[in-house]
Each structure stands twice: as C-alpha cells, then as structure tokens.
Design a protein around this motif. Structure first.
Motif, short mmCIF file in Angstrom:
data_model
loop_
_atom_site.label_atom_id
_atom_site.label_comp_id
_atom_site.label_asym_id
_atom_site.label_seq_id
_atom_site.Cartn_x
_atom_site.Cartn_y
_atom_site.Cartn_z
N ASN A 6 0.81 -1.22 0.00
CA ASN A 6 0.00 0.00 0.00
C ASN A 6 0.85 1.27 0.00
OD1 ASN A 6 -2.84 -0.41 -0.30
ND2 ASN A 6 -2.77 -1.58 1.61
N ILE A 7 2.00 1.24 0.64
CA ILE A 7 2.92 2.38 0.57
C ILE A 7 3.40 2.55 -0.87
CG2 ILE A 7 5.22 3.21 1.24
CD1 ILE A 7 4.65 1.89 4.02
N TYR A 8 3.77 1.46 -1.49
CA TYR A 8 4.21 1.48 -2.88
C TYR A 8 3.09 2.00 -3.78
CZ TYR A 8 6.41 -0.54 -7.14
OH TYR A 8 6.97 -0.75 -8.37
N LEU A 9 1.88 1.48 -3.60
CA LEU A 9 0.73 1.93 -4.40
C LEU A 9 0.49 3.42 -4.20
CD1 LEU A 9 -1.67 1.17 -6.25
CD2 LEU A 9 -2.98 0.67 -4.16
N SER A 10 0.58 3.89 -2.97
CA SER A 10 0.37 5.30 -2.67
C SER A 10 1.43 6.17 -3.35
CB SER A 10 0.39 5.53 -1.16
OG SER A 10 -0.69 4.84 -0.57
N ASN A 11 2.67 5.69 -3.36
CA ASN A 11 3.73 6.42 -4.06
C ASN A 11 3.45 6.48 -5.56
OD1 ASN A 11 5.42 7.35 -2.00
ND2 ASN A 11 6.44 5.37 -1.83
N LEU A 12 2.98 5.38 -6.12
CA LEU A 12 2.64 5.38 -7.54
C LEU A 12 1.54 6.39 -7.85
CD1 LEU A 12 2.70 1.54 -8.25
CD2 LEU A 12 4.21 3.23 -9.33
N ASN A 43 1.64 7.84 -18.14
CA ASN A 43 0.88 6.69 -18.68
C ASN A 43 1.48 5.37 -18.19
OD1 ASN A 43 -1.12 8.13 -20.04
ND2 ASN A 43 0.15 8.36 -21.86
N PHE A 44 2.79 5.30 -18.15
CA PHE A 44 3.49 4.11 -17.66
C PHE A 44 3.13 3.86 -16.19
CE2 PHE A 44 7.42 2.90 -15.29
CZ PHE A 44 7.51 1.58 -15.70
N ILE A 45 3.19 4.90 -15.38
CA ILE A 45 2.88 4.78 -13.95
C ILE A 45 1.42 4.40 -13.75
CG2 ILE A 45 2.72 6.05 -11.76
CD1 ILE A 45 5.59 5.20 -12.56
N ASN A 46 0.53 4.96 -14.56
CA ASN A 46 -0.88 4.61 -14.46
C ASN A 46 -1.08 3.10 -14.64
OD1 ASN A 46 -3.68 5.29 -14.17
ND2 ASN A 46 -3.89 5.00 -16.36
N GLN A 48 1.10 0.80 -13.95
CA GLN A 48 1.62 0.11 -12.77
C GLN A 48 0.67 0.22 -11.58
OE1 GLN A 48 5.71 1.43 -12.10
NE2 GLN A 48 6.37 -0.42 -13.15
N ILE A 49 -0.02 1.33 -11.47
CA ILE A 49 -1.02 1.48 -10.40
C ILE A 49 -2.05 0.35 -10.50
CG2 ILE A 49 -2.96 2.90 -9.59
CD1 ILE A 49 -1.23 5.38 -10.48
N ALA A 122 7.78 -12.14 -8.95
CA ALA A 122 7.94 -12.08 -10.42
C ALA A 122 7.49 -10.73 -10.97
CB ALA A 122 7.16 -13.22 -11.07
N LYS A 123 6.40 -10.20 -10.45
CA LYS A 123 5.91 -8.89 -10.91
C LYS A 123 6.95 -7.82 -10.59
CE LYS A 123 2.39 -7.92 -12.45
NZ LYS A 123 1.99 -7.77 -13.86
N MET A 124 7.56 -7.90 -9.42
CA MET A 124 8.56 -6.91 -9.04
C MET A 124 9.81 -7.03 -9.92
SD MET A 124 7.08 -4.96 -6.97
CE MET A 124 5.55 -5.41 -7.83
N ASP A 125 10.14 -8.23 -10.36
CA ASP A 125 11.26 -8.38 -11.29
C ASP A 125 11.03 -7.53 -12.53
OD1 ASP A 125 12.78 -10.16 -9.77
OD2 ASP A 125 11.90 -11.94 -10.71
#
Length: 143
Positions: A6-12, A43-46, A48-49, A122-125
């Motif tokens: 959730n911290i990662y998602l919030s940063n995104l 657009n790239f970050i969107n 990833q969100i 795997a997703k984080m890779d």
C-alpha cells in the motif's frame, strides 16, 4: 506485506499526479520533448497502479483506494515550489521519485521472496527492470 504494497501503491498514485502536473506546466525550449516524455511516464505509472492494485486483490490483500489513504502513506511528495520549474530541476525530481519507486519494488520483492510469494516477486522483477532502464536514461540525460 500488505502495508508495504500500500505504501508502494500510494507512491505510484502520488507520482502519477505529480508527473501529470509537471506535464501541464512544462515550459521552455525543450517543451515538446519534455511534454511528451512526462506524458509517457505518467501513462506508464498509471499502468503500474492498476497492475499493483490488481496483484494485491489476487493475493487477497486490500489496496488503499482513497486520496486520504494515499496521502497518509506516500513518501513521494510535491515539489517545494510550484510545478513551473526549469527542465533540469523537473527531471532531477522525477529521477529521485523513480529511485524511490525502485526502492519500493526492491523491498517488496525481498519481502515476497521471504514469504515465498512467487507471483509478487515475479511482478517486481518486471517493475525493477523497467525502472533500471528509466533510471539509466534519466541519469544519462542529466549528466
């Protein structure tokens, strides 16, 4: 691991809006290139969100979904002044924020590996590989 996600998602989410704001206010001789690059980044970050939130749901976790929740958890912050800045300052800030995302993805991968969560690992890779290329290009541009 849910809080880390959730911290990662919030940063995104915060970074997405920040990139869009820089995109709106960009000025100067490199307007066309900077405007297009900032749009490419948001657009790239969107994407990833959405990927991270759906990954959380697939993994039985609850992603934060309110602006208040994102604001409470995000470590990426708005620029000190307004969004009208010289391009070197803008892309230096963007570089720092991509470094933050890279660190978030690395931490999440380490936690996923420790919990034997191969889906998240795997997703984080994939995310880490994408960040590595972006960081290399930004550092090369700012050199």
């Amino acid at each position: 691991m849910e809080k880390t996600m959730n911290i990662y998602l919030s940063n995104l989410v915060h970074f997405y809006h920040k990139l869009q704001s820089y995109h709106w206010y960009v000025q100067g001789k490199t307007f066309f290139q900077a405007h297009a690059k900032l749009e490419e980044y948001y657009n790239f970050i969107n994407g990833q969100i959405d990927e991270l939130a759906e990954l959380m749901l697939m993994d039985g976790k609850k992603p934060v979904s309110t602006m208040k929740g994102f604001a409470e958890l995000a470590t990426i912050k708005d620029p000190a002044g307004d969004f009208v800045q010289d391009m070197h300052a803008v892309f230096s800030d963007v570089l720092a924020d991509f470094e933050t995302l890279h660190a978030c993805a690395r931490l999440l991968k380490e936690k996923a590996d420790a919990e034997n969560d191969t889906l998240v690992s795997a997703k984080m890779d994939g995310f880490l590989e994408e960040y590595a290329k972006i960081l290399w290009m930004l550092r090369s541009t700012l050199a």
